[in-house]
Write a protein that holds these residues in place. Sequence first.
Motif, short mmCIF file in Angstrom:
data_model
loop_
_atom_site.label_atom_id
_atom_site.label_comp_id
_atom_site.label_asym_id
_atom_site.label_seq_id
_atom_site.Cartn_x
_atom_site.Cartn_y
_atom_site.Cartn_z
N GLY A 117 4.22 2.94 2.42
CA GLY A 117 3.10 3.64 3.44
C GLY A 117 2.97 5.02 2.97
N GLN A 118 2.41 5.75 3.61
CA GLN A 118 2.44 7.17 3.04
C GLN A 118 2.52 8.19 4.22
OE1 GLN A 118 0.53 8.68 0.04
NE2 GLN A 118 1.95 7.04 -0.33
N PHE A 119 3.52 9.06 4.14
CA PHE A 119 4.13 10.25 5.02
C PHE A 119 4.48 9.66 6.54
CE2 PHE A 119 0.28 11.42 2.01
CZ PHE A 119 1.24 12.05 1.18
N CYS A 120 3.73 9.75 7.44
CA CYS A 120 4.23 9.37 8.68
C CYS A 120 3.50 7.99 8.80
CB CYS A 120 4.06 10.26 9.74
SG CYS A 120 2.45 10.54 10.17
N ASP A 121 2.53 7.59 8.02
CA ASP A 121 2.15 6.33 8.32
C ASP A 121 2.88 5.17 7.74
OD1 ASP A 121 -0.14 7.02 10.22
OD2 ASP A 121 -0.95 8.02 8.28
N ARG A 122 3.46 4.16 8.28
CA ARG A 122 4.23 3.32 7.39
C ARG A 122 3.47 1.89 7.70
NH1 ARG A 122 5.80 6.40 4.55
NH2 ARG A 122 7.37 4.84 3.69
N GLY A 123 3.78 1.07 6.85
CA GLY A 123 3.28 -0.08 6.64
C GLY A 123 2.41 -0.41 5.47
N ALA A 124 2.41 -1.58 4.91
CA ALA A 124 1.52 -2.09 3.71
C ALA A 124 0.02 -1.49 3.89
CB ALA A 124 1.73 -3.47 3.53
N GLN A 125 -0.37 -1.42 5.02
CA GLN A 125 -1.87 -1.21 5.44
C GLN A 125 -1.96 0.46 5.01
OE1 GLN A 125 0.57 -1.78 7.48
NE2 GLN A 125 0.06 -1.14 9.53
N TYR A 126 -1.01 1.09 4.76
CA TYR A 126 -1.06 2.62 4.53
C TYR A 126 -0.71 3.03 2.95
CZ TYR A 126 -2.03 3.18 9.24
OH TYR A 126 -2.40 3.04 10.78
N ARG A 127 -0.59 1.82 2.36
CA ARG A 127 0.07 2.11 0.72
C ARG A 127 -0.87 2.62 -0.31
NH1 ARG A 127 -0.92 -3.54 0.94
NH2 ARG A 127 -1.64 -4.41 -0.79
N THR A 128 -0.60 3.17 -1.16
CA THR A 128 -1.62 3.51 -2.16
C THR A 128 -1.87 2.40 -2.95
OG1 THR A 128 0.06 4.21 -3.76
CG2 THR A 128 -0.64 6.06 -2.15
N ALA A 129 -3.08 2.42 -3.44
CA ALA A 129 -4.04 1.25 -4.20
C ALA A 129 -5.28 1.91 -4.89
CB ALA A 129 -4.01 0.21 -3.49
N LEU A 130 -5.33 1.56 -6.13
CA LEU A 130 -6.71 1.78 -6.84
C LEU A 130 -7.24 0.28 -7.19
CD1 LEU A 130 -5.05 4.53 -9.24
CD2 LEU A 130 -7.10 5.00 -7.54
N PHE A 131 -8.68 0.64 -7.10
CA PHE A 131 -9.28 -0.84 -7.04
C PHE A 131 -10.23 -0.91 -8.24
CE2 PHE A 131 -7.83 -0.19 -2.97
CZ PHE A 131 -7.42 -1.63 -2.49
N TYR A 132 -10.34 -1.79 -9.15
CA TYR A 132 -11.18 -1.88 -10.24
C TYR A 132 -12.09 -2.88 -10.15
CZ TYR A 132 -8.43 -5.86 -11.55
OH TYR A 132 -7.70 -7.04 -11.86
N ASP A 133 -13.49 -2.49 -10.55
CA ASP A 133 -14.61 -3.51 -10.38
C ASP A 133 -15.01 -4.35 -11.84
OD1 ASP A 133 -16.68 -4.64 -8.97
OD2 ASP A 133 -18.07 -3.40 -9.89
N ASP A 134 -14.30 -4.01 -12.78
CA ASP A 134 -14.42 -4.36 -14.35
C ASP A 134 -13.28 -4.25 -15.27
OD1 ASP A 134 -15.18 -1.85 -15.20
OD2 ASP A 134 -17.19 -2.40 -14.92
N ALA A 135 -13.32 -4.64 -16.24
CA ALA A 135 -12.22 -4.40 -17.13
C ALA A 135 -12.24 -2.87 -17.81
CB ALA A 135 -12.33 -5.12 -18.33
N ARG A 136 -13.24 -2.06 -17.83
CA ARG A 136 -13.32 -1.02 -18.22
C ARG A 136 -12.50 0.09 -17.11
NH1 ARG A 136 -16.36 3.08 -16.43
NH2 ARG A 136 -17.69 1.85 -15.11
#
Length: 206
Positions: A117-136
Amino acid sequence: MRRLLLGITLVLGLGHQAAVANQPLQEQDGPPGSEMAVFAGGCFWCTEADFDKKTGVLETVSGYIAGDAETANYKAVSSGRTDHIEAVAVFYDPEKTDFRTLLDAYWPTVDPLDAGGQFCDRGAQYRTALFYDDAREKKAIEESRASIENRFDKPIVTDILPQTAFYPAEEYHQDYYQKNPLRYRYYRTTCGRDNRLNELWGEQPE
């Protein structure tokens, strides 16, 4: 920032006004000529507030992404009953900034070493993630993540995921830091977000 709440249907429930985000947000829903990127950095109130400060950002929308359900709402996502992640859609002017610049701005706003999670918010719904729309965009994310790996003696656990349907959160979550500045500041402070960020990245300019 103005709010993009396209495709949101308001309903009454549990004694208060809520919203069901039943239509995904699309890049064409943003300001003319803008491009859309999605970042997950824990509580979307904070991620939205952080990106609103960045040069070239035109609009931000808090919402949910990466789940299999055909819609999403705060009650279900925050309880961990879905696979969705809290995230923010960022619409930006490609003549004033670019995807890689926003990626570099993202890292100092999160703890990329925390898989729970992040800081005081726990759980997979609060994890960090980056999203891509294409190969670039995928390549840009991989390069950006690699550029910070030597900074830490622990692995970077931020997910790199394909951009799937992004469902806007309920209206009361949009621009929360502007509508409820005292509550927002109290939450951000007591959650320990900025203290931890300063430990990881040093003092960041406002």
